[in-house]
Scaffold this active site. Sequence first.
Site, PDB file in Angstrom:
ATOM      1  N   HIS A 169      34.660  69.074  -4.216  1.00  0.00           N
ATOM      2  CA  HIS A 169      33.427  68.297  -4.150  1.00  0.00           C
ATOM      3  C   HIS A 169      32.371  68.909  -3.249  1.00  0.00           C
ATOM      4  O   HIS A 169      32.467  70.024  -2.789  1.00  0.00           O
ATOM      5  CB  HIS A 169      33.709  66.845  -3.770  1.00  0.00           C
ATOM      6  CG  HIS A 169      34.477  66.148  -4.836  1.00  0.00           C
ATOM      7  ND1 HIS A 169      35.792  65.781  -4.661  1.00  0.00           N
ATOM      8  CD2 HIS A 169      34.146  65.802  -6.086  1.00  0.00           C
ATOM      9  CE1 HIS A 169      36.220  65.225  -5.779  1.00  0.00           C
ATOM     10  NE2 HIS A 169      35.243  65.224  -6.655  1.00  0.00           N
TER      11      HIS A 169
ATOM     12  N   GLU B  59      46.277  75.224  10.623  1.00  0.00           N
ATOM     13  CA  GLU B  59      46.818  74.453   9.488  1.00  0.00           C
ATOM     14  C   GLU B  59      45.775  74.428   8.371  1.00  0.00           C
ATOM     15  O   GLU B  59      44.616  74.731   8.625  1.00  0.00           O
ATOM     16  CB  GLU B  59      47.058  72.991   9.923  1.00  0.00           C
ATOM     17  CG  GLU B  59      48.131  72.820  10.961  1.00  0.00           C
ATOM     18  CD  GLU B  59      48.235  71.364  11.429  1.00  0.00           C
ATOM     19  OE1 GLU B  59      47.423  70.529  10.992  1.00  0.00           O
ATOM     20  OE2 GLU B  59      49.139  71.097  12.235  1.00  0.00           O
TER      21      GLU B  59
END
Lengths: 403, 307
Positions: B260, B219
């Site tokens: 980030h 996933e």
Amino acid sequence: MRFFEYESRQIVKAAGIPVSAHGFARTPEEARKIAEEIAAPVVIKSQVLTGGRMKAGGVRFADTPDEAAKEAEFVLGLEINGHMPRGVLVDSKVAVKQEFYAGVVWDGTRKLPVMLFSDMGGIDIEEVAETHPDRVGRGHFSNLMEVSDYEAKQVIASIGVTGSALTRATPILARLARLFVRHDMTLAEINPLAMLEDGRFVAVDAHMDMENEARGRQQTLLKALGVGDEETRQAREATPFELAGEEVDSQDHRGVAGNVTEFDGNLGLVIGAGGGSLTLFDAVRAHGGDPANYCEIGGNPSVSKACGLAKLVLQKPGVEKIAVMMSIVSNTRVDIVARGVIKACLELGYDPAEKIAIFRIPGAWEDEGFKILAKYGVEYCDRSVSMHEAARRAVEKIQGVAA
Amino acid sequence: MSILIDETTTFIVQGITGREAVNLTRECLDYGAGAKIVGGVTPGRKGREVHGVPVFDTVAQAVEHHGSPIDGSVVTVPPAFTKDAVLEAIENGIKLVVIVTERIPRRDVAVMVEFASYHDARIIGPNCLGIIVPDVIKMGGIGGPAKDAAKAYTPGSVGVISRSGGMTTEMSSTLTAAGLGQSTAVSIGGDAIIGSSYAELMGLFEADEQTEAIVIYTEPGGRMEAELARWVRENDSRLPIVAFMAGRFMDEMPGMSFGHAGTIVEGKADTAAEKIARLAEAGIVVAEEISQIPDIVKSRIAERSAV
């Protein structure tokens, strides 16, 4: 969950890291007062949970309290990426000699937290890492022992920082690492960490993300910041449809029938479980279908919960049919889901055979489930029909309707 | 053979008196040769029995009662108590811990995993359904009740590793229907930090003579596929790997950013599309649909044996 900058600053300060003089204001009047207290030029910064506020004009400068009030009024009314600010941070404009970066994140592959430090602060650390990899120091630290100052020192010294900058930055990075661990953060960064003309370091901006799973045990921190349980801080606000889904799911504690996300198609989906839902949603789209929603069923929900979810989806404007599909279930009972979705159709005055495009849930109690479905003439299939094939059949039926 | 567990494996269930744990115990006792569940632990419930399994207050009591070291533990206690339960198990000599519990903060998982590494213990999960060796033993809720598990899983040569518990069964069932049995199927959990990743299990499958191919379910999120791709390249694996990637649609979802600082530690590769590319570069075939997996596996095994 993400924290606002004014909250992150409080967290950093409480951990013993010096911050520039600042205050949080919700009105221009409050901003003026803070500027008066600071008694020096200030920066007015929009408090939004999104990036790019500088570009959007959400950061302004003011030399006097009057100007501060005026700029605050402007920023308070400025929408950034669809977010209205919660308030403004009135920050003293410090004389910066050099900007640094200090951060702590998880390394999921090595399963350890890692400290990051750079002498190129003020810009995105990803950018620095790409263009100047030798200017980013990194150091993993153990989960089992509290991080020691020397570990932070090593990280900072590794990029060539020495002298008083090294000795002053060391406790700051170590404290940041400790607060990261103590408060279950997934990201804790100070950028820029400013070295002032006199050699002192202060945090001029801070960004913190905390793990949602840890909210329960971080209640002391959340209370101190005034963050209530109702504040989910999701990237996107839940729609009324999604909130109704949460309500269905919380009606009892048995299993899951929720995690609803709204889309704007005509095929309603009552799908599960976690991985099954992802697979089925992809499958519907791969066959040209247009899902009205995403959702997850799992853990053996009650009939009334399955019914509630199906009703919610059936009543969504634009939904023509629903597809009830899951990967093979071993805990959730096929017959219970079957009962739930048929009940939903009947209670809304629909013919289940017409409204349910397909029912593909193989597994526990399937014989009982299939018997019920057969009685109402609903098309169902067992594990011999793949998830993708079931999705294809559902899409085909609905396209027949549309034509 | 199999990896991780076999017919001789002994284990305990921590939190055995909980509703789900009682069911899980029944399922494991009924499956295959019948699991050797030598005890259960729920503090304050010493002296009870769950389906004939004696319940103890501590892991140490269970070990003492058994009279020799216990191989494994299935941990089903609530999230706030999981770390403590796992440390207790490892401290008492248990080498394989399957954590079923969901919603454990990753700091706790990281602590457990590091503690385990110092004790030569292995963690599977959290948020997983456990391990199954078809017709022999299952450790955890994987596949459900014995008769349902028997329908989906058959003995054979394919190793299955999946981040989704339910999809472990779906994929194994698809393999079974096509005449491909499984050597061992492992539900590893889908959390950000887990005890055993694909790459960390590959060595075991590589050493298992029965295993001829690997099927994985994956996933978006995390970096486990990149780690697997690297492992395959560095170890010149004899095993062909076929992957199925769900959640491709998430690439187009707003707010689905993993950006980030996290990306600079582990590199940027969080989207489904990037993962697929990375797997493909390492020679791992990514199937478009689950139903295609058996044929791809068969042809890859044939290719390898032809070499």
